[in-house]
Design an enzyme around this catalytic site. Sequence first.
Site: not given
Ligand code: GAR
Length: 203
Positions: A110, A142
Amino acid sequence: MPSRLVVLVSGDGTNLQALIDAAGDAAYGAEVVAVGADREGIEGLARAERAGIATFVRKVGDYGTRADWDAALTEAVAEHRPDVVVLAGFMKLVGASFLERFEGRVVNTHPALCPSFPGTSGPADALAYGVKVTGATLFVVDAGVDTGAIIAQTTVPVEDADDVESLHARIKTAERAMLVESVGRMAREGISVENRRVRFGAR
Ligand code: GAR
């Protein structure tokens, strides 16, 4: 035997790519055996295809209920016999059947320092709040929204000139390093969770 990782994505897949690259070294201790998504046509799936990794897509809209979708996603993931399921930019909450099947083996990254700024707009929420430090959190999933036991966190500064894009880019650079290091340690050492406290070295 390397740990079997199934990675779920919804977008660009740069975290997935970092895991694929790390797994190219046998000493890493894990391999990405399949990549799943909740939508088609995303770079995350293209990255998997280019690496010769099996892919699957399960779209919420193709199922009558959210529970039906969750059951279908669970089956698709289970077919690949994962040791660890990595949610890497997967913008859906997995449900009860999924968590029951893979209990304790689903991790999510996250882009905020949990418990701050849960949900799908962590970098924007941190910027709007005016925090001076933010980062990324890897946790054991979870039933809550970004509430699971914390495996690792990494921090980055918020700069005066930041917009959401520049801040998220800085977070993602730190996030990828954290994810690769922590998933590798999980694969090689295992984890134990006691009263929310996660430690490496369970095996
Ligand atoms: C990442 O920063 C991840 O933490 C976030 O989306 C991005 C995906 O980047 N996820 C969330 O916000 C989930 N709540 P990526 O597709 O380049 O790996």
